[in-house]
Design a protein around this motif. Sequence first.
Motif, PDB file in Angstrom:
ATOM      1  N   HIS A  89       0.172 -40.325 -79.526  1.00 31.73           N
ATOM      2  CA  HIS A  89      -0.206 -41.277 -80.519  1.00 31.73           C
ATOM      3  C   HIS A  89      -0.897 -42.653 -79.711  1.00 31.73           C
ATOM      4  CE1 HIS A  89       0.567 -45.110 -82.508  1.00 31.73           C
ATOM      5  NE2 HIS A  89      -0.253 -44.416 -83.410  1.00 31.73           N
ATOM      6  N   ALA A  90      -1.682 -43.337 -80.023  1.00 34.04           N
ATOM      7  CA  ALA A  90      -2.136 -44.507 -79.437  1.00 34.04           C
ATOM      8  C   ALA A  90      -3.060 -45.485 -80.337  1.00 34.04           C
ATOM      9  CB  ALA A  90      -2.989 -44.315 -78.381  1.00 34.04           C
ATOM     10  N   LYS A  91      -2.645 -46.736 -80.046  1.00 37.11           N
ATOM     11  CA  LYS A  91      -3.428 -47.818 -80.705  1.00 37.11           C
ATOM     12  C   LYS A  91      -4.702 -48.153 -80.071  1.00 37.11           C
ATOM     13  CE  LYS A  91       0.380 -49.724 -83.718  1.00 37.11           C
ATOM     14  NZ  LYS A  91      -0.440 -49.246 -84.987  1.00 37.11           N
ATOM     15  N   ILE A  92      -5.786 -47.848 -80.547  1.00 40.15           N
ATOM     16  CA  ILE A  92      -7.091 -47.981 -79.751  1.00 40.15           C
ATOM     17  C   ILE A  92      -8.047 -48.675 -80.580  1.00 40.15           C
ATOM     18  CG2 ILE A  92      -9.031 -46.661 -78.651  1.00 40.15           C
ATOM     19  CD1 ILE A  92      -7.104 -44.234 -78.347  1.00 40.15           C
ATOM     20  N   ARG A  93      -8.697 -49.707 -79.525  1.00 39.08           N
ATOM     21  CA  ARG A  93      -9.850 -50.750 -79.997  1.00 39.08           C
ATOM     22  C   ARG A  93     -11.030 -49.952 -79.560  1.00 39.08           C
ATOM     23  NH1 ARG A  93     -13.001 -54.040 -77.941  1.00 39.08           N
ATOM     24  NH2 ARG A  93     -11.694 -54.534 -76.051  1.00 39.08           N
ATOM     25  N   ARG A  94     -11.966 -49.494 -80.422  1.00 38.14           N
ATOM     26  CA  ARG A  94     -13.174 -48.926 -80.098  1.00 38.14           C
ATOM     27  C   ARG A  94     -14.189 -50.086 -79.441  1.00 38.14           C
ATOM     28  NH1 ARG A  94     -15.452 -45.082 -84.640  1.00 38.14           N
ATOM     29  NH2 ARG A  94     -16.985 -44.719 -83.041  1.00 38.14           N
ATOM     30  N   SER A  95     -15.041 -49.555 -78.717  1.00 34.47           N
ATOM     31  CA  SER A  95     -15.921 -50.495 -78.160  1.00 34.47           C
ATOM     32  C   SER A  95     -16.568 -51.114 -79.222  1.00 34.47           C
ATOM     33  CB  SER A  95     -16.967 -49.862 -77.147  1.00 34.47           C
ATOM     34  OG  SER A  95     -16.151 -49.374 -76.157  1.00 34.47           O
ATOM     35  N   GLY A  96     -16.937 -52.577 -79.305  1.00 30.97           N
ATOM     36  CA  GLY A  96     -17.641 -53.574 -80.249  1.00 30.97           C
ATOM     37  C   GLY A  96     -16.728 -53.592 -81.521  1.00 30.97           C
ATOM     38  N   SER A  97     -15.429 -53.204 -81.350  1.00 28.60           N
ATOM     39  CA  SER A  97     -14.919 -53.298 -82.539  1.00 28.60           C
ATOM     40  C   SER A  97     -13.654 -54.223 -82.058  1.00 28.60           C
ATOM     41  CB  SER A  97     -13.982 -52.157 -83.004  1.00 28.60           C
ATOM     42  OG  SER A  97     -13.128 -52.562 -84.136  1.00 28.60           O
ATOM     43  N   SER A  98     -13.112 -55.082 -83.280  1.00 28.72           N
ATOM     44  CA  SER A  98     -12.197 -56.249 -82.970  1.00 28.72           C
ATOM     45  C   SER A  98     -10.797 -55.627 -83.376  1.00 28.72           C
ATOM     46  CB  SER A  98     -12.672 -57.452 -83.813  1.00 28.72           C
ATOM     47  OG  SER A  98     -13.641 -58.175 -83.384  1.00 28.72           O
ATOM     48  N   TYR A  99     -10.707 -54.379 -84.067  1.00 27.61           N
ATOM     49  CA  TYR A  99      -9.538 -53.950 -84.567  1.00 27.61           C
ATOM     50  C   TYR A  99      -9.028 -52.952 -83.808  1.00 27.61           C
ATOM     51  CZ  TYR A  99     -10.947 -57.011 -88.027  1.00 27.61           C
ATOM     52  OH  TYR A  99     -11.586 -58.114 -88.942  1.00 27.61           O
ATOM     53  N   PHE A 100      -7.477 -52.649 -83.780  1.00 24.84           N
ATOM     54  CA  PHE A 100      -6.901 -51.726 -83.115  1.00 24.84           C
ATOM     55  C   PHE A 100      -6.524 -50.362 -84.392  1.00 24.84           C
ATOM     56  CE2 PHE A 100      -6.154 -52.298 -78.880  1.00 24.84           C
ATOM     57  CZ  PHE A 100      -6.399 -53.614 -78.614  1.00 24.84           C
ATOM     58  N   TYR A 101      -6.708 -49.232 -84.125  1.00 25.67           N
ATOM     59  CA  TYR A 101      -6.676 -48.167 -84.964  1.00 25.67           C
ATOM     60  C   TYR A 101      -5.661 -47.411 -84.433  1.00 25.67           C
ATOM     61  CZ  TYR A 101     -10.255 -50.351 -87.882  1.00 25.67           C
ATOM     62  OH  TYR A 101     -10.902 -51.310 -88.699  1.00 25.67           O
ATOM     63  N   ASP A 102      -4.969 -46.479 -85.229  1.00 26.92           N
ATOM     64  CA  ASP A 102      -4.124 -45.478 -85.001  1.00 26.92           C
ATOM     65  C   ASP A 102      -4.605 -43.997 -84.647  1.00 26.92           C
ATOM     66  OD1 ASP A 102      -1.532 -46.888 -87.038  1.00 26.92           O
ATOM     67  OD2 ASP A 102      -1.443 -46.797 -85.055  1.00 26.92           O
ATOM     68  N   TYR A 103      -4.480 -43.539 -83.612  1.00 30.74           N
ATOM     69  CA  TYR A 103      -5.024 -42.188 -83.219  1.00 30.74           C
ATOM     70  C   TYR A 103      -4.033 -41.186 -82.794  1.00 30.74           C
ATOM     71  CZ  TYR A 103      -9.777 -44.321 -83.237  1.00 30.74           C
ATOM     72  OH  TYR A 103     -10.921 -45.033 -83.884  1.00 30.74           O
ATOM     73  N   TRP A 104      -4.202 -39.860 -83.277  1.00 30.09           N
ATOM     74  CA  TRP A 104      -3.059 -38.985 -82.830  1.00 30.09           C
ATOM     75  C   TRP A 104      -3.712 -37.738 -82.218  1.00 30.09           C
ATOM     76  CZ3 TRP A 104       2.087 -39.443 -84.186  1.00 30.09           C
ATOM     77  CH2 TRP A 104       2.420 -40.561 -84.754  1.00 30.09           C
ATOM     78  N   GLY A 105      -3.231 -37.056 -81.407  1.00 29.62           N
ATOM     79  CA  GLY A 105      -3.509 -35.709 -81.136  1.00 29.62           C
ATOM     80  C   GLY A 105      -3.010 -34.808 -81.694  1.00 29.62           C
ATOM     81  N   GLN A 106      -3.617 -33.517 -81.395  1.00 35.70           N
ATOM     82  CA  GLN A 106      -3.376 -32.474 -82.357  1.00 35.70           C
ATOM     83  C   GLN A 106      -2.061 -31.731 -82.224  1.00 35.70           C
ATOM     84  OE1 GLN A 106      -4.548 -32.161 -79.313  1.00 35.70           O
ATOM     85  NE2 GLN A 106      -3.947 -30.410 -78.169  1.00 35.70           N
ATOM     86  N   GLY A 107      -1.253 -32.215 -81.099  1.00 35.82           N
ATOM     87  CA  GLY A 107       0.226 -31.493 -80.899  1.00 35.82           C
ATOM     88  C   GLY A 107       0.202 -30.460 -79.981  1.00 35.82           C
ATOM     89  N   THR A 108       1.404 -30.466 -79.216  1.00 32.05           N
ATOM     90  CA  THR A 108       1.515 -29.337 -78.236  1.00 32.05           C
ATOM     91  C   THR A 108       3.022 -29.003 -78.583  1.00 32.05           C
ATOM     92  OG1 THR A 108       1.315 -28.603 -75.957  1.00 32.05           O
ATOM     93  CG2 THR A 108       2.187 -30.920 -76.646  1.00 32.05           C
ATOM     94  N   GLN A 109       3.197 -27.640 -78.605  1.00 26.64           N
ATOM     95  CA  GLN A 109       4.322 -26.928 -78.784  1.00 26.64           C
ATOM     96  C   GLN A 109       5.241 -26.860 -77.588  1.00 26.64           C
ATOM     97  OE1 GLN A 109       5.821 -25.718 -81.771  1.00 26.64           O
ATOM     98  NE2 GLN A 109       7.728 -25.697 -80.450  1.00 26.64           N
ATOM     99  N   VAL A 110       6.538 -27.417 -77.627  1.00 27.35           N
ATOM    100  CA  VAL A 110       7.463 -27.379 -76.679  1.00 27.35           C
ATOM    101  C   VAL A 110       8.722 -26.543 -77.162  1.00 27.35           C
ATOM    102  CG1 VAL A 110       9.178 -28.664 -75.234  1.00 27.35           C
ATOM    103  CG2 VAL A 110       6.636 -29.539 -75.438  1.00 27.35           C
ATOM    104  N   THR A 111       8.897 -25.558 -76.450  1.00 27.38           N
ATOM    105  CA  THR A 111      10.030 -24.434 -76.963  1.00 27.38           C
ATOM    106  C   THR A 111      11.099 -24.296 -75.806  1.00 27.38           C
ATOM    107  OG1 THR A 111       8.839 -23.234 -78.384  1.00 27.38           O
ATOM    108  CG2 THR A 111      10.772 -22.239 -77.698  1.00 27.38           C
ATOM    109  N   VAL A 112      12.207 -24.816 -76.029  1.00 29.51           N
ATOM    110  CA  VAL A 112      13.544 -24.484 -74.983  1.00 29.51           C
ATOM    111  C   VAL A 112      14.279 -23.602 -75.303  1.00 29.51           C
ATOM    112  CG1 VAL A 112      15.117 -26.032 -73.657  1.00 29.51           C
ATOM    113  CG2 VAL A 112      13.070 -27.126 -74.613  1.00 29.51           C
ATOM    114  N   SER A 113      14.341 -22.516 -74.614  1.00 32.03           N
ATOM    115  CA  SER A 113      15.204 -21.146 -74.971  1.00 32.03           C
ATOM    116  C   SER A 113      15.234 -20.344 -73.839  1.00 32.03           C
ATOM    117  CB  SER A 113      14.523 -20.526 -76.217  1.00 32.03           C
ATOM    118  OG  SER A 113      15.085 -19.357 -76.427  1.00 32.03           O
ATOM    119  N   SER A 114      16.628 -19.646 -73.840  1.00 32.18           N
ATOM    120  CA  SER A 114      16.863 -18.812 -72.794  1.00 32.18           C
ATOM    121  C   SER A 114      16.365 -17.392 -73.413  1.00 32.18           C
ATOM    122  CB  SER A 114      18.356 -18.876 -72.454  1.00 32.18           C
ATOM    123  OG  SER A 114      18.970 -18.543 -73.442  1.00 32.18           O
TER     124      SER A 114
END
Length: 121
Positions: A96-121
Amino acid sequence: QVQLMESGGGLVQPGGSLRLSCAASGSIGSINVMDWYHQAPGKQRELVAAINYGGGTNYVDSVKGRFTISRDNAKNTVYLQMNSLKPEDTAVYYCHAKIRRSGSSYFYDYWGQGTQVTVSS
C-alpha cells in the motif's frame, strides 16, 4: 494511471526467509508512506510494517526483530525482508502507498494485487 506491482511471495519452510518487493509506476509526483499489510483466511487485513519518505519505520509487535521494511525512493520501491518465518505468517501480503500523482495536490491510497506467502514444512 498509477500501479503497485508486488513480487517475491512463495512457499518457505518455518525458519526460512523471503523478500517481498513492491514497485510503484505511472505518473507519480511523490510518495508519502509505503507499507505492507497481510490478510490470513478468515481474518481482517492487518498492517505489518510501514516506512515514511524519510525512512522512519513502524512494525506490528508480532514481526519486530524478524521483518525489516526498507525503500528506495529513486526507484519508487518498497521491500519487506522476512526472516525466521513462522506458520502464522502465512497470508496474502499487500503493498500500500499514499501517492500524489503528477499535477495533483492530493495524496490517494493505492494497493497492489497481493502476493501469497505460505510458511509450511
